[in-house]
Design a protein around this motif. Structure first.
Motif, mmCIF file in Angstrom:
data_model
loop_
_atom_site.group_PDB
_atom_site.id
_atom_site.type_symbol
_atom_site.label_atom_id
_atom_site.label_comp_id
_atom_site.label_asym_id
_atom_site.label_seq_id
_atom_site.Cartn_x
_atom_site.Cartn_y
_atom_site.Cartn_z
ATOM 1 N N LEU A 590 10.724 -15.321 0.251
ATOM 2 C CA LEU A 590 11.221 -15.314 1.879
ATOM 3 C C LEU A 590 11.985 -13.920 2.056
ATOM 4 C CD1 LEU A 590 12.817 -18.268 3.520
ATOM 5 C CD2 LEU A 590 13.541 -16.001 3.966
ATOM 6 N N ILE A 591 12.987 -13.728 1.173
ATOM 7 C CA ILE A 591 13.671 -12.459 1.460
ATOM 8 C C ILE A 591 12.884 -11.008 1.374
ATOM 9 C CG2 ILE A 591 15.623 -10.736 0.750
ATOM 10 C CD1 ILE A 591 17.003 -13.382 0.041
ATOM 11 N N ARG A 592 11.878 -11.052 0.207
ATOM 12 C CA ARG A 592 10.939 -9.816 0.279
ATOM 13 C C ARG A 592 9.909 -9.974 1.269
ATOM 14 N NH1 ARG A 592 8.602 -10.092 -5.391
ATOM 15 N NH2 ARG A 592 7.591 -11.889 -4.667
ATOM 16 N N SER A 593 9.328 -10.987 1.831
ATOM 17 C CA SER A 593 8.619 -11.031 2.929
ATOM 18 C C SER A 593 9.262 -10.409 3.992
ATOM 19 C CB SER A 593 7.851 -12.286 3.233
ATOM 20 O OG SER A 593 6.859 -12.630 2.168
ATOM 21 N N LEU A 594 10.394 -10.923 4.512
ATOM 22 C CA LEU A 594 10.940 -10.449 5.637
ATOM 23 C C LEU A 594 11.513 -9.091 5.426
ATOM 24 C CD1 LEU A 594 13.200 -13.841 6.550
ATOM 25 C CD2 LEU A 594 11.368 -12.845 7.696
ATOM 26 N N LYS A 629 6.800 -20.611 -2.952
ATOM 27 C CA LYS A 629 6.509 -19.342 -2.234
ATOM 28 C C LYS A 629 6.722 -19.442 -0.982
ATOM 29 C CE LYS A 629 6.085 -15.980 -5.563
ATOM 30 N NZ LYS A 629 6.869 -16.995 -6.480
ATOM 31 N N TYR A 630 7.048 -18.187 -0.167
ATOM 32 C CA TYR A 630 7.114 -17.842 1.251
ATOM 33 C C TYR A 630 6.533 -16.740 1.438
ATOM 34 C CZ TYR A 630 9.295 -17.638 5.764
ATOM 35 O OH TYR A 630 9.365 -17.195 7.050
ATOM 36 N N LEU A 631 5.711 -16.719 2.532
ATOM 37 C CA LEU A 631 4.713 -15.480 2.885
ATOM 38 C C LEU A 631 5.094 -15.225 4.351
ATOM 39 C CD1 LEU A 631 3.016 -13.336 2.069
ATOM 40 C CD2 LEU A 631 1.025 -14.736 2.434
ATOM 41 N N HIS A 632 5.408 -14.083 4.556
ATOM 42 C CA HIS A 632 5.721 -13.599 6.099
ATOM 43 C C HIS A 632 4.653 -12.206 6.300
ATOM 44 C CE1 HIS A 632 7.499 -12.880 10.084
ATOM 45 N NE2 HIS A 632 7.246 -11.574 9.620
ATOM 46 N N LEU A 633 3.856 -12.540 7.292
ATOM 47 C CA LEU A 633 2.903 -11.068 7.335
ATOM 48 C C LEU A 633 2.908 -10.939 8.935
ATOM 49 C CD1 LEU A 633 -0.280 -12.048 5.379
ATOM 50 C CD2 LEU A 633 1.510 -10.527 4.776
ATOM 51 N N ASP A 634 3.031 -9.698 9.289
ATOM 52 C CA ASP A 634 3.121 -9.343 10.850
ATOM 53 C C ASP A 634 2.520 -7.995 11.059
ATOM 54 O OD1 ASP A 634 5.309 -7.391 10.712
ATOM 55 O OD2 ASP A 634 6.925 -9.028 10.713
ATOM 56 N N TRP A 635 2.263 -7.950 12.237
ATOM 57 C CA TRP A 635 1.810 -6.572 12.813
ATOM 58 C C TRP A 635 2.497 -6.621 14.185
ATOM 59 C CZ3 TRP A 635 -1.016 -6.265 17.405
ATOM 60 C CH2 TRP A 635 -1.447 -4.887 17.699
ATOM 61 N N PHE A 636 2.832 -5.224 14.708
ATOM 62 C CA PHE A 636 3.419 -4.987 15.969
ATOM 63 C C PHE A 636 3.155 -3.694 16.374
ATOM 64 C CE2 PHE A 636 6.562 -4.344 19.147
ATOM 65 C CZ PHE A 636 6.328 -5.313 20.036
ATOM 66 N N SER A 637 2.732 -3.382 17.614
ATOM 67 C CA SER A 637 2.475 -2.026 18.160
ATOM 68 C C SER A 637 3.317 -1.603 19.072
ATOM 69 C CB SER A 637 0.931 -2.006 18.730
ATOM 70 O OG SER A 637 1.003 -0.763 19.667
ATOM 71 N N ASP A 638 4.223 -0.508 18.862
ATOM 72 C CA ASP A 638 5.127 -0.087 19.727
ATOM 73 C C ASP A 638 4.401 0.539 21.027
ATOM 74 O OD1 ASP A 638 7.595 -0.826 18.505
ATOM 75 O OD2 ASP A 638 7.118 1.056 16.942
ATOM 76 N N PRO A 1247 1.675 -6.832 1.311
ATOM 77 C CA PRO A 1247 2.476 -7.782 1.828
ATOM 78 C C PRO A 1247 3.136 -8.691 0.735
ATOM 79 C CG PRO A 1247 0.331 -8.519 2.087
ATOM 80 C CD PRO A 1247 0.198 -7.054 1.714
ATOM 81 N N ILE A 1248 2.387 -8.939 -0.585
ATOM 82 C CA ILE A 1248 3.060 -9.677 -1.594
ATOM 83 C C ILE A 1248 2.930 -8.719 -2.833
ATOM 84 C CG2 ILE A 1248 2.492 -12.161 -0.661
ATOM 85 C CD1 ILE A 1248 0.389 -11.885 -2.642
ATOM 86 N N ASP A 1249 3.889 -8.890 -3.746
ATOM 87 C CA ASP A 1249 3.853 -8.169 -4.907
ATOM 88 C C ASP A 1249 2.883 -8.769 -5.963
ATOM 89 O OD1 ASP A 1249 5.706 -6.537 -4.073
ATOM 90 O OD2 ASP A 1249 7.537 -7.331 -5.129
ATOM 91 N N MET A 1250 2.153 -7.814 -6.527
ATOM 92 C CA MET A 1250 1.209 -8.248 -7.754
ATOM 93 C C MET A 1250 2.006 -8.511 -8.829
ATOM 94 S SD MET A 1250 -1.875 -5.770 -7.056
ATOM 95 C CE MET A 1250 -0.951 -4.248 -6.934
ATOM 96 N N MET A 1251 1.728 -9.383 -9.701
ATOM 97 C CA MET A 1251 2.300 -10.016 -10.966
ATOM 98 C C MET A 1251 1.572 -10.251 -11.867
ATOM 99 S SD MET A 1251 4.242 -13.097 -9.234
ATOM 100 C CE MET A 1251 4.323 -12.202 -7.833
#
Length: 1266
Positions: A590-594, A629-638, A1247-1251
């Motif tokens: 969660l922390i890593r995604s955010l 697991k928790y996954l957060h993906l986002d996109w934002f255009s300024d 967005p997520i780490d490979m392992m």
């Protein structure tokens, strides 16, 4: 000399008595000429705009020292619709007469020290006309302070309580002063503004700070002449600008320009004083809202005699959509909604009596009545619940839509409490859940607009929760907590704490499901009272005796409060000592995604999480991918100030068959708000326990073994009766709309009904009997998905509105008839060995109508800019299905395409619109680019590929057009894509103009000419009963093997070398398929005609496993008298070498064209794992080479846009290769080579780490993650 001095002194004294403070002499009569105009459009040359203009004479007569009479005469109302500079205003005499009839009535106002403090008018004068009067009197509302030349004041104006900046200048004329007043309307403390429909869209202040969507200001310039009695305004003018953009106004905008002027014609002595007419107080100068919300801005119609017209409209809509969606009339649902908003409660009851007897009319009426949006629809529904003349399904759907569309008030909330008391509400479990959840949503909307929000609003839900706790009723507790979660009332915290184990001794024995619902009930309170929720969530998280699921949900809620850095680091310190691998894995993910979030509301949080990841990474960075697991993906255009985000999570132990809980949702960031789209959640604790207990049996079940699957499900008797197997919920816009439990009783009912041994007593038996006789089913759903409106005052007293409407009409129709040979005699199991023929036709489709309006909307007239969009989606069918399940044979007969059928379309344009109530049939809708027209390209057949692009037009208005068709001439059909658009040259300057203009896209099925007549298209599928079907254990092993092999591609600890041969060494398998085992699957798709040999294609799929390799072969052959076209494909997977090869050949006897593909794991620089892929081709068709050349032209531009490097190299001919290299756990490098170019980019963040999935799983299972 003494006389001269005396004269000078007298003159100076007289000068000192002159005053500039605006005033009116009650003994005088003042005559003014007034003109006001408003225009709405882009402000760009040669683009259509619309507007109105109002001119009149205004006479002000004194009635007392502070009371004055306003008389309006010579009124003229004009409309504009066209291109500025080419078109002019046109008179509207009928509307002029209507407005003049109200303005001719006596209007009075109280004027004190330059302020209009009260306006009075007879009851027959509408609020719209009073607001126009406010616009006229606004010129008298000015403060002149001669002691300062520049000053600021906060004062009341037509826009509300706003700050005014004043500048004073002396005129050349004696005793005259020019006063300039500027108001920043966007910064008004108490703005004359009304907003509806946005309660469920969370405001995002940080996004607003990055760029405004609306900017408005007004400038007044007065000429004031001084006199002994006070200042007299001799002339004045005002100019107001409002800029609006759905993105940021710097990227292009639409503007409102409102101008007005007034000039003093003469001042005369009053002859007597007029009598004081009867009038009512109508308020001060601040704009007052009246009928704006009752008038829908995208339709203008006569509202007389609404009841019979509503009934007639509903009947027409039902008839037009009786089989499929009538896209042409789908937007007409707005008209009955407009009329429904004008009728009384008794009218609604009469309409119900008239329409409820017909199923179609009844459904349309219930769907549309929800848009009444006030107490009338609530009272109507209460009557239905009390009488019980609606089904539970009808009641639930109608109540749900009604509550979410209500314009909420405290009185409506109090009225809606009765739904919780009516016995009918509890007649069905799902209906009761809908009632409770909907009431919670109503409370949330109330608290969004009313502060402070009274605790009495949420009290029924608090009482329900307490009662459930007292009686230990799990279903009641969960329903109440879910509703409290919808409400988000801060006063419900004390009650929610009673259900949390760390805060209440009574909660220790509650089921985990109840405590989980209690934690999630804090989700909306997290935004309204973050500090309280942070304390609760952190306390739950650090209590290590709590169940894992509760602590995980507490972590989610904690981060929804957007905790500061100190709190994030506090949580980090606890994670360093955490012993529960599931809690550690989930919270770290969660922390890593955010930490990688880019949306404005997470700006500070992502920084804090980034620091936490650096602290935790060494210890927790390699936890199992299979864990929670928790996954957060986002996109934002300024630049555009919009974005999207997706969140998903899974709570699961690596050894479990399935997760305990899972969720996925999406959000849309737009116009300074966060719109929470759909959220779907599942809790499967009971099902997990069932499958875990039956795991050995599951491993040996074949996927087609119906009886064995039913036996596994029947073994659930050991589970507790009150424990649901599966709980699902659905949320939209952050509000839970639906939740349901799949418990043991429901499963057993289905088992009993669908068991192969079930006989004539089964409900399924009766359905099958009806199906043999023939059944027909039809369903429609029409509603407004959303209606959002923002209304603001202008200096003219006219309301400017920004509105969005999204209406949907959905139709499903199905007709079916079955023939079963031999007929059923004893039980349902006989179906498995019977020959079944099913003839069916039907339609599934939806048409979406989207409108955006920006302009003036009153009950008299409308003018502005309107975007109108229509998106039809259609899927008709007519076919005959023949099947024998036991023999695994299926046959589908389809009629050939005889006429063009539109499958999907998008059609939108932007218009300058003008409408008025006196002449609604003469409404004008001028396209933004009125002089342009698109010439559609005629279809040309037969062709397999057509792409024509034209640029035509004058004045730099572009008309790109194209049509592409993919033909299947054997079957007499083609899929065609048509596209056309109109855009102006301004699109190069501003992003907004990419989306404005005419656009058309259509995908349709079209008939084409065939060599032979085609009567039907037949598809045969043969699964061959001799083929061994894998069991569930084998399927799971294959899935596990694929995932394990994938993980090995990035396994840093592995020491194996590169594997596989070069693509250039791959040669086609020379082994003939003759003599191989029976195909796993055969498929034939044939075009059949009477007296002619079948045309079409036949294919066979072979699976040839051998030790550590899997081989798959596919043969596709064209069927025809002289056809020898074939496609031969073979794939080879080497599990030991971790590589895969594929070779495809096609053409005459598979000899004309060929492509070879190799995918393998390799290593770069000795230790960096990589996936490499190579595509090598021999001969290819000319069309494929042309496509390749076209794509090559876009590569440099795409590289620049995506940040890739590019260099010109001489690489192997006829070869395309690519590699993905793991640079670090969170980044990769990509290199792609074509014969002439090399494209590359290093350190691409993921967005997520490979392992290493295998080793990390073992690490978690053995508990050595610390």
């Amino acid at each position: 000399m003494q006389g001269f001095v005396l004269c000078v002194l007298v003159g100076l004294a007289a000068c000192q008595t002159l005053s500039y403070e605006p005033t009116l002499d009650p003994k005088k009569t003042y005559e003014f000429r007034y003109e006001g105009a408003i225009n709405i459009g882009s402000g760009m040359p040669d683009l259509a705009e619309s507007g109105v203009r109002l001119t009149c004479n205004a006479k002000i007569v004194g009635m007392s020292a502070q009371m004055f009479l306003l008389q309006v005469s010579n009124l003229a109302f004009e409309e504009f619709n066209g291109i500025p500079g080419k078109n002019t205003f046109a008179a509207s005499p009928k509307l002029t007469q209507r407005i003049a009839a109200q303005l001719s009535k006596p209007l009075m106002f109280e004027y004190v020290k330059g302020r209009v403090v009260d306006i009075q008018a007879p009851t027959g004068v509408s609020e719209t006309v009073i607001n126009i009067v406010r616009g006229i009197l606004g010129f008298l509302q000015v403060t002149v302070k001669t002691t300062q030349k520049v000053y600021e004041l906060e004062e009341l104006s037509i826009h509300g309580l706003c700050k005014s900046a004043y500048v004073l200048e002396e005129d050349e004329q004696p005793s005259e002063l020019t006063v300039t007043q500027v108001i920043d309307i966007s910064a008004c403390r108490q703005k004359a503004e009304l907003s509806t429909g946005m309660a469920l869209a969370v405001e995002n202040e940080l996004s607003k700070q990055r760029g405004p969507r609306i900017v408005a200001s007004v400038e007044y310039i007065y000429t004031v002449k001084a006199s002994a009695g006070g200042g007299l305004i001799t002339k004045a003018r005002a100019q107001e600008y409002q800029y609006f953009s759905p993105f940021t106004i710097k990227g292009g905008n639409y503007k409102v320009l409102a101008t007005k002027s007034i000039e003093l014609l003469k001042v005369s002595d009053s002859v007597g004083r007029p009598a004081m007419p009867e009038a009512q107080r109508r308020g001060n100068m601040a704009y007052k809202f009246g009928a704006e919300l009752r008038q829908i801005p995208i339709v203008m119609m006569n509202l007389d005699n609404p009841v019979p017209r509503i009934a007639e409209m509903i009947k027409k809509l039902a008839a037009a959509n009786i089989y499929q969606v009538d896209s042409t009339t789908s937007e007409n649902i707005i008209e009955p909604i407009q009329l429904l908003r004008t009728v009384t409660l008794q009218d609604l009851e009469n309409l119900w009596k008239q329409l409820s007897g017909n199923g179609e009319h009844r459904r349309w009426f219930l769907d549309l009545i929800v848009e009444v949006t006030d107490e009338r629809v609530v009272k109507f529904l209460l009557n239905r619940f009390k009488v019980g003349d609606v089904s539970a399904n009808e009641a639930g759907q109608t109540l749900l839509m009604t509550i979410h569309h209500l314009t909420v008030t405290s009185e409506l909330v109090e009225m809606s409490k009765e739904f919780l008391k009516i016995p009918f509400s509890k007649s069905h479990p799902i209906l009761w859940n809908t009632v409770v959840l909907s009431y919670g949503s109503l409370v949330y909307k109330l608290c969004a607009y009313v502060q402070p929000c009274a605790v009495t609003a949420v009290q029924p839900l608090l009482d329900m929760a307490n009662d459930g706790l007292l009686k230990n009723n799990e279903e009641v507790m969960v329903a109440a907590l879910e509703a409290l979660g919808n409400a988000g009332h801060p006063s419900s915290v004390k009650t929610i704490l009673k259900f949390l184990p760390a805060f209440s001794p009574k909660a220790e024995d509650l089921p985990t499901r109840v405590a989980s619902s209690a934690v999630q009930a804090l989700r909306h309170i997290a935004a309204r009272d973050p500090h309280t929720v942070q304390d609760i969530a952190l306390s739950l998280f650090v209590t290590k005796t709590l169940p894992t699921e509760i602590r995980i949900h507490a972590a989610i809620i904690l981060f929804e409060t957007k905790p500061p850095l100190a709190l994030v680091l506090t949580l980090t310190s606890f994670l360093l000592e955490e012993k529960d691998p599931q809690v550690a894995s989930f919270t770290f993910s969660l922390i890593r995604s955010l930490s990688r979030s880019h949306t404005p509301e997470n700006f500070q949080l992502s920084t804090a999480c980034n620091i936490a990841v650096k602290i935790l990474g060494q210890k927790l960075g390699r936890l199992s991918f299979y864990s929670s697991k928790y996954l957060h993906l986002d996109w934002f255009s300024d630049d555009l100030l919009l974005g999207t985000s997706t969140v998903g999570y899974m709570i699961k132990h690596p050894n479990d068959v399935m997760p305990t809980a899972a969720m996925i949702n999406g959000k849309f960031h737009f116009i300074g708000r966060i719109l929470q789209l759909l959220e779907l959640g599942v809790r499967a604790e009971g099902l997990k326990e069932l499958f875990s207990a039956s795991r050995s049996e599951l491993d040996n079940i074949k996927v087609t073994d119906y009886a064995a699957i039913m036996k596994i499900l029947s073994d659930m008797k050991s589970l507790p009766k009150n424990k649901p197997l599966l709980t699902t919920y659905l949320r939209a816009f952050g509000q839970e709309l639906f939740f349901a439990d799949l418990n043991k009783d429901i499963i057993q009912w289905f088992i009993k009904a669908l068991s192969p041994t079930a006989g004539k007593e089964s409900p399924a038996w009766q359905i099958i009997q009806d199906l043999q006789k023939g059944i027909s089913w039809h369903w429609t759903k029409s509603f407004l998905v959303f209606e959002t409106r923002l209304i603001q005052a202008t200096t003219l007293g006219l309301p400017v509105e920004i509105s969005k409407y999204y209406a949907i009409v959905t139709v499903l129709t199905a007709n079916a008839k079955a023939v079963i040979t031999p007929p059923l005699k004893e039980n349902l199991g006989e179906l498995l060995s019977s020959d079944i023929t099913l003839e069916t036709d039907g339609y599934a489709g939806v048409t979406k109508n989207h409108f955006v309006f920006h302009g003036v909307n009153t009950e008299f007239f409308q003018c502005g800019t309107q975007l109108k969009s229509k998106t039809p989606i259609n899927m008709p069918w007519k076919l005959t299905l023949k099947m024998n399940v036991k023999q695994r044979k299926f046959e589908i007969d389809i009629n050939p395409c005889k006429k063009a059928t539109k499958l999907f379309g998008v059609n939108f344009n932007v218009y300058a619109v003008s409408r008025n109530i006196e002449e609604p049939s003469l409404a004008k809708m001028t396209p933004m680019m009125p002089n342009s027209a698109v010439t559609y390209l005629p279809p040309q057949f037969p062709k397999t590929y057509e792409d024509e692009f034209q640029l035509t037009g004058e004045g730099e208005v572009y008309h790109p057009q194209s049509k592409v068709c993919w033909e299947a001439s054997v079957y007499g059909a083609a899929v065609c894509v048509e596209a056309a658009a109109e855009r102006t040259h301004y699109l190069e300057e501003y992003p907004l103009y990419y989306f404005l203009g005419y656009t058309r896209l259509a995908i349709q099925l079209e008939p084409v000419k065939t060599k032979k007549p085609v009567e039907k298209i037949q598809i045969k599928i043969d699964g061959s009963p001799k083929t061994n079907i894998p069991n569930l254990r084998q399927i799971m092993e294959m899935i596990h093997r694929v995932s394990k092999n994938s993980s090995r591609l990035f396994n840093l600890s592995s020491n194996s070398g590169a594997a596989g041969e070069a693509p250039g060494q791959v040669s086609a398998s020379q082994e003939s398929v003759e003599g191989t085992p029976a195909p796993v699957l055969t498929l034939k798709a044939l075009a059949l005609g009477q007296g002619a040999k079948a045309d079409g294609y036949t294919s066979a799929l072979y699976h040839l496993p051998a030790g550590q390799t899997d081989n798959v072969e596919l043969i596709v052959s064209q069927v025809g008298e002289e056809d020898n076209w074939k496609l031969c494909g073979d794939a080879h997977v080497d599990k030991a070498a971790e590589s895969a090869k594929m070779h495809v050949r096609w053409g005459a006897e598979c000899q004309s064209n060929d492509v070879a593909v190799l995918v393998a794991k390799t290593y770069q620089a000795g230790t960096k794992p990589a996936i490499t892929a190579k595509v090598k081709w021999g001969h290819l068709p000319d069309s494929a080479m042309q496509i390749g050349e076209s794509i090559k032209e876009y590569i440099p531009g795409m590289c620049f846009f995506m940040g890739f490097g590019l260099r010109h190299d001489t690489n192997p001919a006829h070869e395309f290769s690519g590699s993905v290299v793991k640079k670090s756990p969170g980044s990769i490098g990509i290199e792609v080579k074509t014969p002439e170019l090399t494209v590359y980019r290093q350190a691409i963040s993921l967005p997520i780490d490979m392992m290493d999935l295998r080793s990390s799983r073992n690490m978690t299972e053995t508990g050595h993650y610390c």
